[in-house]
Design an enzyme around this catalytic site. Structure first.
Site, short mmCIF file in Angstrom:
data_model
loop_
_atom_site.label_atom_id
_atom_site.label_comp_id
_atom_site.label_asym_id
_atom_site.label_seq_id
_atom_site.Cartn_x
_atom_site.Cartn_y
_atom_site.Cartn_z
N ALA A 258 -19.90 -32.07 25.31
CA ALA A 258 -18.86 -32.70 24.50
C ALA A 258 -17.65 -32.95 25.42
O ALA A 258 -17.62 -32.49 26.56
CB ALA A 258 -18.48 -31.78 23.35
N ALA B 123 -19.29 -28.38 31.36
CA ALA B 123 -19.05 -29.51 32.27
C ALA B 123 -18.00 -29.12 33.31
O ALA B 123 -18.16 -29.39 34.51
CB ALA B 123 -18.61 -30.73 31.47
N GLN C 80 -14.67 -31.73 25.48
CA GLN C 80 -14.02 -30.49 25.94
C GLN C 80 -15.05 -29.45 26.39
O GLN C 80 -14.82 -28.24 26.24
CB GLN C 80 -13.13 -29.92 24.83
CG GLN C 80 -11.83 -30.70 24.62
CD GLN C 80 -10.84 -30.52 25.77
OE1 GLN C 80 -10.91 -29.57 26.55
NE2 GLN C 80 -9.90 -31.47 25.88
N SER C 81 -16.13 -29.89 26.97
CA SER C 81 -17.18 -28.95 27.41
C SER C 81 -16.71 -28.02 28.52
O SER C 81 -16.26 -28.47 29.58
CB SER C 81 -18.37 -29.77 27.91
OG SER C 81 -19.27 -28.94 28.63
N ASN C 82 -16.84 -26.73 28.27
CA ASN C 82 -16.55 -25.74 29.32
C ASN C 82 -17.66 -25.74 30.37
O ASN C 82 -17.42 -25.45 31.53
CB ASN C 82 -16.43 -24.34 28.72
CG ASN C 82 -15.33 -24.24 27.69
OD1 ASN C 82 -14.17 -24.50 27.98
ND2 ASN C 82 -15.69 -23.89 26.46
#
Ligand code: PLP
Length: 336
Positions: free
Chosen positions: A76, A82, A78-80
């Site tokens: 997503a 990523a 706000q992917s942590n």
């Protein structure tokens, strides 16, 4: 049995391990239930830390072993995962592509600019933001483009959740068991954490099973993303079974060891509930410990509520795995 087979696998060192295990005495006193401990996987060290770092050690180890020079992963906005992949690729020298889908209905003018996507860009990743409905076509186009450039691409699934990434949490299970043994005062019986793409929970369940502790230790996954609980259960079971089979530990996976609690999901992934916000404020004020509204705060809300309901009345020590996530705090300023 010690998980010595883990040492033979390719691994890219990334995390500051072992992470600390600390008692939360003021929170425990306030709740009046078991002694609550926190396993600080928010302190893995990679660009604000988090649970994906352990998975990426094995994933990037495998990437290098296959001769890859480029990593592609998904999440997503706000992917942590990523963000930690971007940092890991910086450390390890891989070209990094992040295909991030707009799928959380959270209105904040800075949603695509601050927090994780800001760090992704700073860490040198190529950030591709796409609408959820065009995800498949954009993914195909990106892969074709990388192929045309003759990049040797290693694809990491969302959350780094497959049998390779989950090895990081099998290793964490052993780390936690060793820490608990050294502490003596800690009876390791119940562990609780935010569960989403299943890799963390699968790795822990498989790890404890392989250690021969599967029937003594319950891992409680608080579902923070999946409207259909069965699909999260199936994902945990699938990854954990594959991990155990691949490494021929001879340990069968007992589905009875997969505990998922979906009561705290609220309106869905990325949308904090009142309980989430209460948990974040309480833990910050009592312990100086920061949680996030998407994962760790939602899971802590579940821990607090379950203690209040008496569900852990027979438990002496309850270990909360802090899986990270605070990088997203800036875009939740309207509620925190
Ligand atoms: C990804 C993530 C989780 C969930 O881990 P899974 O392995 O995807 O289930 C929990 N907390 C944070 C902060 C995360 O980024």
């Amino acid at each position: 049995m010690p998980l010595d087979w883990l040492n033979a696998l390719p691994r890219q060192p990334l995390g500051l391990l072992p992470t600390p295990l600390q008692p939360l005495d003021r929170l425990s006193a306030e709740l009046g239930g078991p002694r609550v401990w926190v396993k600080r996987d928010d302190c893995t060290g990679l660009a604000t830390g988090g649970n994906k770092t352990r998975k990426l050690e094995y994933l990037l180890g495998a990437a290098r072993a296959t001769g890859a020079d480029t990593v592609l992963t998904y999440g997503a906005v706000q992917s942590n995962h990523a963000r930690q992949t971007a940092a890991a690729c910086a450390v390890a020298g891989f070209e990094c592509h992040l295909l991030l889908a707009r799928k959380v209905p959270w209105e904040d003018v800075n949603y695509e600019h601050l927090g994780n996507p800001q760090l992704d860009r700073l860490l040198g990743a190529n950030v591709h933001l796409v609408d959820a409905r065009e995800f498949n076509s954009r993914n195909a186009a990106l892969r074709a483009e990388l192929d045309a450039r003759l990049r040797r691409v290693y694809v990491i699934p969302t959350g780094g959740s497959n049998a390779t990434g989950a090895l990081g949490y099998a290793a964490c299970a052993e780390e936690l068991a060793n820490q608990a043994r050294a502490l003596e005062e800690l009876q390791l019986t119940d562990i609780l954490h935010a569960s989403s793409s299943a890799g963390t929970q699968a790795g822990l369940v498989a790890g404890f099973a392989a250690l021969g502790a599967g029937s003594d230790i319950r891992v409680h996954g608080i579902n923070v993303s999946e409207p259909d609980q069965q699909s999260l259960f199936d994902a945990v079971q699938g990854i954990a079974s594959e991990l155990l089979q691949t490494h021929q530990t001879g340990t069968p996976l007992d589905p009875g060891q997969i505990h998922i609690d979906s009561r705290y999901l609220g309106d869905g992934y990325g949308l904090p509930t009142e309980l989430t916000l209460e948990a974040i404020r309480k833990v910050a004020a009592l312990e100086g410990l920061l949680l996030d509204p998407v994962y760790s705060g939602k899971a802590m809300g579940g821990l607090i509520d379950r203690i209040r309901r008496g569900e852990f009345d027979t438990v002496r020590d309850l270990v909360f795995i802090h899986t990270g996530g605070i990088a997203a705090l800036p875009v939740y300023g309207s509620v925190l």
